[in-house]
Design a protein around this motif. Sequence first.
Motif, short mmCIF file in Angstrom:
data_model
loop_
_atom_site.label_atom_id
_atom_site.label_comp_id
_atom_site.label_asym_id
_atom_site.label_seq_id
_atom_site.Cartn_x
_atom_site.Cartn_y
_atom_site.Cartn_z
N ALA A 213 0.84 -1.20 0.00
CA ALA A 213 0.00 0.00 0.00
C ALA A 213 0.88 1.26 0.00
CB ALA A 213 -0.91 0.00 1.22
N GLU A 214 2.00 1.19 0.69
CA GLU A 214 2.89 2.36 0.78
C GLU A 214 3.47 2.71 -0.60
OE1 GLU A 214 3.16 -0.32 2.83
OE2 GLU A 214 2.14 0.66 4.51
N ILE A 215 3.87 1.67 -1.34
CA ILE A 215 4.41 1.93 -2.69
C ILE A 215 3.29 2.45 -3.59
CG2 ILE A 215 5.46 0.87 -4.75
CD1 ILE A 215 7.12 -0.90 -2.91
N ILE A 216 2.10 1.89 -3.48
CA ILE A 216 0.97 2.35 -4.31
C ILE A 216 0.71 3.84 -4.05
CG2 ILE A 216 -1.54 2.15 -4.64
CD1 ILE A 216 -1.15 -0.89 -4.14
N GLU A 217 0.70 4.22 -2.78
CA GLU A 217 0.44 5.63 -2.45
C GLU A 217 1.53 6.54 -3.02
OE1 GLU A 217 -0.99 6.96 1.39
OE2 GLU A 217 -1.53 4.89 1.88
N ALA A 218 2.79 6.08 -2.92
CA ALA A 218 3.91 6.88 -3.45
C ALA A 218 3.79 7.03 -4.97
CB ALA A 218 5.24 6.22 -3.09
N VAL A 219 3.42 5.95 -5.65
CA VAL A 219 3.28 5.99 -7.12
C VAL A 219 2.13 6.91 -7.51
CG1 VAL A 219 2.67 4.59 -9.15
CG2 VAL A 219 4.35 3.72 -7.49
N ALA A 220 1.00 6.77 -6.82
CA ALA A 220 -0.18 7.59 -7.15
C ALA A 220 0.16 9.08 -6.97
CB ALA A 220 -1.36 7.19 -6.27
N ALA A 221 0.91 9.41 -5.92
CA ALA A 221 1.26 10.81 -5.67
C ALA A 221 2.11 11.36 -6.82
CB ALA A 221 2.01 10.93 -4.34
N LYS A 222 3.03 10.54 -7.32
CA LYS A 222 3.91 11.00 -8.41
C LYS A 222 3.13 11.12 -9.73
CE LYS A 222 7.43 11.82 -6.11
NZ LYS A 222 7.82 13.23 -5.94
N VAL A 223 2.24 10.17 -9.96
CA VAL A 223 1.42 10.23 -11.19
C VAL A 223 0.62 11.53 -11.20
CG1 VAL A 223 -0.60 9.18 -12.34
CG2 VAL A 223 1.29 7.73 -11.57
N LYS A 224 0.08 11.87 -10.04
CA LYS A 224 -0.69 13.13 -9.92
C LYS A 224 0.22 14.33 -10.11
CE LYS A 224 -4.61 12.50 -6.84
NZ LYS A 224 -4.93 12.58 -5.43
N GLN A 225 1.36 14.31 -9.41
CA GLN A 225 2.29 15.45 -9.46
C GLN A 225 2.71 15.77 -10.89
OE1 GLN A 225 5.83 14.93 -7.01
NE2 GLN A 225 6.92 16.52 -8.14
N PHE A 226 2.97 14.71 -11.70
CA PHE A 226 3.45 14.95 -13.05
C PHE A 226 2.32 14.98 -14.08
CE2 PHE A 226 7.18 13.26 -10.74
CZ PHE A 226 7.93 14.44 -10.78
N GLY A 227 1.10 14.91 -13.61
CA GLY A 227 -0.06 15.08 -14.48
C GLY A 227 -0.19 14.00 -15.54
N TRP A 228 0.25 12.77 -15.23
CA TRP A 228 0.19 11.69 -16.22
C TRP A 228 -1.23 11.13 -16.30
CZ3 TRP A 228 5.22 9.53 -13.77
CH2 TRP A 228 6.33 10.06 -14.46
N THR A 229 -1.85 11.27 -17.43
CA THR A 229 -3.21 10.76 -17.60
C THR A 229 -3.22 9.47 -18.41
OG1 THR A 229 -3.45 12.21 -19.49
CG2 THR A 229 -4.36 13.00 -17.41
N CYS A 230 -2.15 9.27 -19.19
CA CYS A 230 -2.09 8.05 -20.02
C CYS A 230 -1.47 6.94 -19.18
CB CYS A 230 -1.27 8.34 -21.27
SG CYS A 230 -1.59 7.15 -22.53
N LEU A 231 -2.26 6.40 -18.25
CA LEU A 231 -1.76 5.44 -17.26
C LEU A 231 -2.48 4.09 -17.41
CD1 LEU A 231 -0.19 4.88 -14.53
CD2 LEU A 231 -2.30 5.60 -13.37
N VAL A 232 -1.67 3.04 -17.58
CA VAL A 232 -2.21 1.67 -17.67
C VAL A 232 -1.85 0.95 -16.37
CG1 VAL A 232 -2.13 -0.52 -18.93
CG2 VAL A 232 -1.95 1.65 -20.18
N VAL A 233 -2.85 0.47 -15.65
CA VAL A 233 -2.61 -0.24 -14.39
C VAL A 233 -2.89 -1.73 -14.60
CG1 VAL A 233 -3.36 -0.52 -11.98
CG2 VAL A 233 -3.16 1.78 -12.97
N ASP A 234 -1.82 -2.53 -14.52
CA ASP A 234 -1.98 -3.99 -14.53
C ASP A 234 -1.97 -4.40 -13.06
OD1 ASP A 234 -2.15 -6.63 -15.26
OD2 ASP A 234 -0.02 -6.85 -15.69
#
Length: 267
Positions: free
Chosen positions: A83-104
Amino acid sequence: MVYKALTIAGSDSGGGAGIQADLKTFQELGVFGMSALTAVTAQNTLGVQGVYPLSPEAVAKQIESVATDLGADAVKTGMLFSAEIIEAVAAKVKQFGWTCLVVDPVMIAKGGAPLLQEEAVNALKTYLLPLAMVVTPNIPEAEALTGLTIRTMEDRKEAAKRLHELGVKHVVIKGGHDDDGEETVDVLYDGSEFFYFTSKRIDTKHTHGTGCTFAAAITAELAKGKTVQEAVQTAKSFIQAAIEHTLGIGHGHGPTNHWAYREKAAR
Ligand SMILES: Nc1ncnc2c1ncn2[C@@H]1O[C@H](COP(=O)(O)OP(=O)(O)OP(=O)(O)O)[C@@H](O)[C@H]1O
Ligand SMILES: Cc1ncc(COP(=O)(O)O)c(N)n1
């Protein structure tokens, strides 16, 4: 124009799944591949012998290094472990405004080894899926994410609707685990319509890393500006060729052939 894709995932020392499958697939589809490692696994075709996660800070730092210099046209996540890594990744995806995101939503390796802690499933639903353009669960993963039991195509469609309600724009429920019949059918739901991607089921035990490879192919095509429907169609052809032209290496569930799609196209 150089298209770039970033994979945020675990390393598979055996080279068939994880970061290795993603980078090979990006390269084969003409996209420059970059990576942020979440965990190192000691793994081969017989199973997973060890899992060594990185700290959430180490994951965030790698993403930052890529984002602040090279940038990415599309981003994929695979094994996220906690969960900690997921939260860290989500925060970075938001920070850099990445919308083209594929979650496997990788949860369990073929041999049964857990690649995501059980309590992290909720973090995936809360933090990452709302940011995603595409999510690509297999049937057991779709069951874990929705709490539904999936047996029929109607069940799969219901699961796709529930996942769409979490905020992800497109849901692909893969049919590799549906052992019935001569065909494998992947279902795509875009919030209003269902699309079906069908191929002949190949009778083989060499399917290690099929899910990673399929999602990486979608990511590469999205990086090039293709629509989700086009990207899923190419990914389906890519994985079909990779399974069909097996390499037959290792003593267990062998990897797929990542160069088969290109060789087929060249013929
Ligand atoms: N035996 C098969 N023949 C043809 N296509 C297959 C076969 N098995 C899987 N596929 C295809 O491979 C892709 C991945 O599906 P699958 O359901 O196996 O994902 P997965 O379980 O996440 O994969 P993995 O966990 O092995 O990485 C889908 O497009 C699916 O239709
Ligand atoms: C690092 C890593 N990521 C993902 C998978 C899932 O692939 P599979 O279910 O084919 O083992 C894996 N085995 N290892």
